[in-house]
Enzyme design. Structure first.
Site, short mmCIF file in Angstrom:
data_model
loop_
_atom_site.label_atom_id
_atom_site.label_comp_id
_atom_site.label_asym_id
_atom_site.label_seq_id
_atom_site.Cartn_x
_atom_site.Cartn_y
_atom_site.Cartn_z
N ASP A 170 10.40 0.29 -5.51
CA ASP A 170 9.56 0.02 -4.35
C ASP A 170 9.48 1.28 -3.48
OD1 ASP A 170 8.39 -2.45 -2.66
OD2 ASP A 170 9.38 -1.04 -1.29
N ILE A 171 8.25 1.61 -3.03
CA ILE A 171 8.06 2.80 -2.18
C ILE A 171 8.61 2.50 -0.78
CG2 ILE A 171 6.38 4.40 -1.21
CD1 ILE A 171 4.50 3.66 -3.50
N GLU B 142 3.29 -2.12 -3.10
CA GLU B 142 3.90 -0.82 -3.42
C GLU B 142 5.08 -0.98 -4.38
OE1 GLU B 142 5.64 -2.22 0.60
OE2 GLU B 142 3.77 -2.39 -0.55
#
Length: 518
Positions: free
Chosen positions: A395-396, A438
């Site tokens: 996950d960003i 994301e």
């Protein structure tokens, strides 16, 4: 004696003509068998061309392929083709029923809109008139599309009337939840390419200055685009069914004509064969009964003349039959060629649609649906060969702040760059998909437990080293990663949950790190 010898020679000549006629008849039968094989090949190609469009249609065509080689006539084939036509007619009735149900559904929606209080008289009259129009049946999907558009317009009018005073509608937490859910749904839906800009605009609205009005407009816009997608796919399927129905009807007509003509030709052949045999019998009888040579000679000449005339009729009949068969086969080949082209185009559209349905439109990575298919496949392989398999969730970090500070388009470009970097970091045997928002998911087979953390840290460092620059400002983008190994006899969905939990532990530990579930 001389007359008897002459008669014997003529009988021998007659026998020679008979042998020639028999050989020609055999040749005609062989030619007929060859044309029949062409017909069988046509049905086989038709079956393969239509494969997968309709299960019952596949079964009927398969039955026809099995039936033809063992049929003595076309009657069984005609029956099977009629069954195929019935399937297509049934499909048309099914579509008609669906259209009728849709019409009633539209009427129910109009009735709900009419219950809204304080509608202007003009709107009330328009809704009443629209409901009266819905009482008329829909004959095609093209009758349905304008009604959908009209209903959307009425719906927008009612919404505008109800929420025109937007300052009294405060944005609540539930509205933000709805916006997030819609953003997630948008990621899962594959829209038509020409609608990409509209979708991006809706995403920007939902991610930035959200209001109740803009939320309603976003839902309305996405609903309209989804309906457009549905009608586009339905139209393509309907066009193909029409082409298929027309071709099969033409083939059915040709086969019925061939059957009728074949029966008539067989009857004519039997009659001519009987006539020839009668002439031969008459010659044989004359040889035994008549003693006068001149009378015998006259009788034989007469019978030979009649025999030649009958043979000429038979040859003309066989020639006509060959021409008719050739013309029928040629017509069917043309129909097949046309249908094959139609099927090729439709299959290409289906392939592209299927590919789009399994691909995330923004990053061009496989989407969640493709991930679920691959997870099932890898898990099945794991049960057979007992190798290792890791589920990794990445996950960003702080992605929302990128959207908020630099805009939704910059956020999209960030996702594209990171997706490309992640994809280039894995081997051909490994798999990556955009799970939503994301978040990305990787499936890594054949990785030893002592090596997994180092491999994932190299991926994390690679993303961290990407030189992002937004509005002339250097930005470092990081990712957090959670990983879990699939245990023996464990459902892969449970493994995913453990990897997701590991990701959240990485987030809690100040992000930009890898956590492996032990």
């Amino acid at each position: 004696m001389k007359g008897s010898t002459s008669s014997t020679l003529e009988v021998q000549q007659l026998q020679k003509h008979l042998n020639t006629a028999t050989a020609e008849l055999k040749h005609a039968q062989q030619e007929h068998d060859e044309k029949f094989k062409v017909l069988l090949g046509f049905v086989s190609q038709l079956s393969f061309a239509c494969k997968g469009q309709n299960l019952e249609l596949d079964n009927k065509l398969a039955k026809l392929r099995r039936l033809l080689p063992h049929s003595e006539s076309f009657s069984d084939a005609v029956q099977s083709i009629c069954e195929v036509e019935k399937i297509l007619k049934s499909q048309y009735r099914h579509i008609t029923i669906q259209l009728n149900e849709s019409r009633h559904g539209l009427s129910r929606v109009v009735a709900q809109l009419q219950r809204v209080k304080e509608l202007p008289e003009k709107t009330k009259r328009e809704l009443s008139y629209f409901k009266q129009e819905l009482a008329k049946p829909f004959h095609t999907v093209w009758d349905y599309i304008p009604k959908i558009k009209q209903l959307i317009e009425h719906y927008e009018q009612v919404l505008e009337l109800q929420f025109s005073d937007a300052k009294y509608l405060e944005l609540e937490s539930k509205h933000k939840v709805l916006a997030d859910e819609l953003l997630s749904l948008i990621d899962d839906i594959v829209f038509l390419p020409e609608n990409h800009d509209k979708v991006c605009t809706v995403q920007a609205v939902l991610s930035n200055d959200l209001s109740v009005n803009s939320l309603l407009s976003a839902y309305q816009a996405i609903l309209t685009l989804v309906v457009e997608n549905l009608l586009h796919e339905k139209s393509s399927a309907q066009e193909f069914l029409v082409a298929l129905n027309e071709t099969l009807s033409a083939v059915g007509d040709i086969t019925t004509t061939m059957q009728t003509q074949s029966d008539k030709n067989e009857s004519d052949k039997a009659r001519l064969n009987s006539t020839i045999q009668n002439h031969v019998d008459n010659v044989d009888l004359s040889l035994h009964v008549l003693n006068d040579a001149e009378e015998l000679k006259s009788q034989v000449r007469h019978q030979l003349h009649e025999l030649r005339r009958t043979l000429a009729q038979k040859e003309e009949l066989e020639q006509r039959e060959r021409q008719q068969l050739h013309l029928s086969i040629q017509t069917m080949e043309q129909q097949l060629s046309s249908l094959t082209s139609e099927v090729g185009d439709y299959k290409e559209k289906l392939f592209e649609q299927q590919k789009s349905n399994l691909t995330d439109s923004l990053t061009q990575l496989p989407n969640r649906a493709a991930l679920e298919d691959r997870m099932a496949f890898e898990h099945q392989k794991l049960q057979k060969n007992n190798n290792s398999l890791w589920v990794v969730v990445a996950d960003i970090d702080h992605f929302k702040s990128i959207n908020d500070n630099f805009g939704h388009s910059i956020g999209d470009k960030t996702l594209q760059v990171i997706a490309k970097a992640l994809k280039s970091s894995i081997r051909d045997t490994e798999f990556i998909a955009r799970y939503g928002g994301e978040e990305f998911v990787l499936l890594l087979p054949h990785v030893l437990e002592p090596d997994i953390e180092a491999i994932l840290n190299r991926v994390r460092e690679r993303i961290k080293s990407i030189p992002f620059k937004f509005k002339n400002k250097r930005i470092t983008v990081t990712i957090s990663i959670g990983a879990a190994k699939v245990h023996k006899k464990e459902r892969i969905e449970d493994t995913f949950d453990r990897a997701d939990a590991a990701l959240y532990r990485a987030k809690d530990q100040n992000r930009d790190r890898v956590v492996v579930d032990s």
